[in-house]
Motif scaffolding. Structure first.
Motif, mmCIF file in Angstrom:
data_model
loop_
_atom_site.group_PDB
_atom_site.id
_atom_site.type_symbol
_atom_site.label_atom_id
_atom_site.label_comp_id
_atom_site.label_asym_id
_atom_site.label_seq_id
_atom_site.Cartn_x
_atom_site.Cartn_y
_atom_site.Cartn_z
ATOM 1 N N MET A 147 23.827 -11.197 -26.069
ATOM 2 C CA MET A 147 23.398 -11.474 -24.839
ATOM 3 C C MET A 147 21.886 -11.710 -24.655
ATOM 4 S SD MET A 147 25.961 -11.157 -22.740
ATOM 5 C CE MET A 147 25.957 -10.402 -21.084
ATOM 6 N N ILE A 148 21.554 -12.854 -24.214
ATOM 7 C CA ILE A 148 20.556 -13.690 -24.059
ATOM 8 C C ILE A 148 19.863 -13.328 -22.650
ATOM 9 C CG2 ILE A 148 18.969 -15.643 -24.296
ATOM 10 C CD1 ILE A 148 21.248 -16.675 -26.269
ATOM 11 N N GLU A 149 18.607 -12.761 -22.693
ATOM 12 C CA GLU A 149 18.218 -12.483 -21.336
ATOM 13 C C GLU A 149 17.267 -13.470 -20.604
ATOM 14 O OE1 GLU A 149 15.220 -8.856 -19.395
ATOM 15 O OE2 GLU A 149 16.573 -8.445 -20.939
ATOM 16 N N ILE A 150 17.683 -13.950 -19.821
ATOM 17 C CA ILE A 150 16.730 -15.115 -19.001
ATOM 18 C C ILE A 150 15.666 -14.417 -18.170
ATOM 19 C CG2 ILE A 150 17.238 -17.203 -17.719
ATOM 20 C CD1 ILE A 150 18.632 -17.254 -20.504
ATOM 21 N N THR A 151 16.616 -13.659 -17.165
ATOM 22 C CA THR A 151 15.370 -13.017 -16.154
ATOM 23 C C THR A 151 16.056 -11.675 -16.234
ATOM 24 O OG1 THR A 151 16.882 -13.403 -14.249
ATOM 25 C CG2 THR A 151 15.130 -14.824 -14.803
ATOM 26 N N TRP B 106 17.619 -10.021 -14.097
ATOM 27 C CA TRP B 106 19.154 -10.097 -13.526
ATOM 28 C C TRP B 106 20.063 -10.986 -14.279
ATOM 29 C CZ3 TRP B 106 20.317 -14.508 -10.932
ATOM 30 C CH2 TRP B 106 18.972 -15.330 -10.503
ATOM 31 N N LEU B 107 19.713 -11.908 -14.832
ATOM 32 C CA LEU B 107 20.304 -12.863 -15.440
ATOM 33 C C LEU B 107 20.488 -12.818 -16.909
ATOM 34 C CD1 LEU B 107 22.084 -15.515 -14.882
ATOM 35 C CD2 LEU B 107 20.215 -16.863 -14.926
ATOM 36 N N ARG B 108 21.733 -12.987 -17.683
ATOM 37 C CA ARG B 108 21.972 -12.995 -19.061
ATOM 38 C C ARG B 108 23.074 -13.941 -19.332
ATOM 39 N NH1 ARG B 108 20.260 -8.081 -17.577
ATOM 40 N NH2 ARG B 108 19.011 -7.049 -18.798
ATOM 41 N N ILE B 109 23.040 -14.693 -20.414
ATOM 42 C CA ILE B 109 24.023 -15.529 -20.748
ATOM 43 C C ILE B 109 24.687 -15.051 -22.122
ATOM 44 C CG2 ILE B 109 23.317 -17.460 -19.499
ATOM 45 C CD1 ILE B 109 22.172 -18.669 -22.042
ATOM 46 N N ASP B 110 25.803 -15.020 -22.471
ATOM 47 C CA ASP B 110 26.357 -14.806 -23.635
ATOM 48 C C ASP B 110 26.052 -15.656 -24.554
ATOM 49 O OD1 ASP B 110 28.022 -12.979 -25.184
ATOM 50 O OD2 ASP B 110 29.872 -13.787 -24.461
ATOM 51 N N GLU B 111 25.724 -15.188 -25.931
ATOM 52 C CA GLU B 111 25.603 -15.872 -27.163
ATOM 53 C C GLU B 111 26.949 -17.023 -27.473
ATOM 54 O OE1 GLU B 111 23.403 -15.569 -29.920
ATOM 55 O OE2 GLU B 111 22.168 -13.739 -28.878
ATOM 56 N N ASP B 112 28.123 -16.641 -26.800
ATOM 57 C CA ASP B 112 29.195 -17.488 -27.242
ATOM 58 C C ASP B 112 29.240 -18.662 -26.408
ATOM 59 O OD1 ASP B 112 30.116 -15.223 -28.797
ATOM 60 O OD2 ASP B 112 31.557 -14.376 -27.401
ATOM 61 N N GLU B 113 28.286 -18.753 -25.378
ATOM 62 C CA GLU B 113 28.317 -19.833 -24.311
ATOM 63 C C GLU B 113 27.524 -20.987 -25.140
ATOM 64 O OE1 GLU B 113 27.982 -19.471 -20.329
ATOM 65 O OE2 GLU B 113 27.589 -17.436 -20.523
ATOM 66 N N LEU B 114 26.692 -20.624 -26.180
ATOM 67 C CA LEU B 114 26.199 -21.532 -27.023
ATOM 68 C C LEU B 114 26.762 -22.319 -28.246
ATOM 69 C CD1 LEU B 114 22.486 -19.964 -27.020
ATOM 70 C CD2 LEU B 114 23.393 -21.420 -25.204
ATOM 71 N N VAL B 115 26.564 -23.553 -28.406
ATOM 72 C CA VAL B 115 27.149 -24.119 -29.446
ATOM 73 C C VAL B 115 25.907 -24.460 -30.530
ATOM 74 C CG1 VAL B 115 28.783 -25.720 -30.439
ATOM 75 C CG2 VAL B 115 29.514 -24.541 -28.176
ATOM 76 N N ILE C 56 16.420 -22.625 -17.910
ATOM 77 C CA ILE C 56 17.386 -21.828 -16.887
ATOM 78 C C ILE C 56 16.428 -21.144 -16.113
ATOM 79 C CG2 ILE C 56 19.055 -19.955 -16.843
ATOM 80 C CD1 ILE C 56 20.163 -21.089 -19.445
ATOM 81 N N ARG C 57 15.301 -20.692 -16.563
ATOM 82 C CA ARG C 57 14.407 -19.682 -15.809
ATOM 83 C C ARG C 57 13.958 -20.977 -14.577
ATOM 84 N NH1 ARG C 57 11.276 -17.091 -20.242
ATOM 85 N NH2 ARG C 57 12.501 -15.272 -20.406
#
Length: 140
Positions: free
Chosen positions: A1-5, A7-16, A96-97
């Protein structure tokens, strides 16, 4: 998981990520190694982002957004693939921030009475200056 803020994280699998050859100077090193990184993030179908963040991110992405709603970042500033990967991810996180910040609503205001008078006074003065530039009339 990549922490943006907090309260917000995106999964590594969403990145190509895809490696490519970098352009520009560098001699033999550039010609034989794939150090540039193309990072793709599907904004439109991301489950991590809310609709308003998606809309703001799409606007911030500008020409880096594809028709399908995929954000494409290309990093080739460094000589190593790992540093370019890190640079692309940092740029994505920063975008994204910025998209998470809600814009402050604009409150319409009216000009004050004195500012209106000042503006009209300036216009009158300017008109006087311009009228003096005309042809000289002789009052004989």
């Amino acid at each position: 998981m990549i922490e943006i803020t907090s309260w917000l994280r995106i999964d590594e699998d969403e990145l190509v990520e895809k490696a490519a050859r970098a352009s520009g100077p560098g001699g033999q090193h550039v010609n034989k190694t794939s150090t540039a990184i193309e990072l793709r993030f599907d904004v439109a179908n991301s489950p991590s982002l809310t609709d308003d963040i998606k809309a703001r991110l799409t606007a911030l992405g500008g020409s880096r957004m594809t028709q399908e709603g995929v954000l494409v970042l290309f990093a080739q500033g460094h000589r190593s693939q790992e540093m370019n990967r890190q640079d692309a991810r940092e740029r994505l996180i920063e975008l994204i921030r910025r998209a998470t910040e809600k814009p402050k609503p604009r409150r319409p205001t009216k000009p004050t009475y004195s500012s209106k008078l000042k503006r009209l006074e300036g216009k009158t003065k300017r008109a006087g200056v311009k009228s003096m530039r005309g042809k000289v009339r002789s009052d004989d």
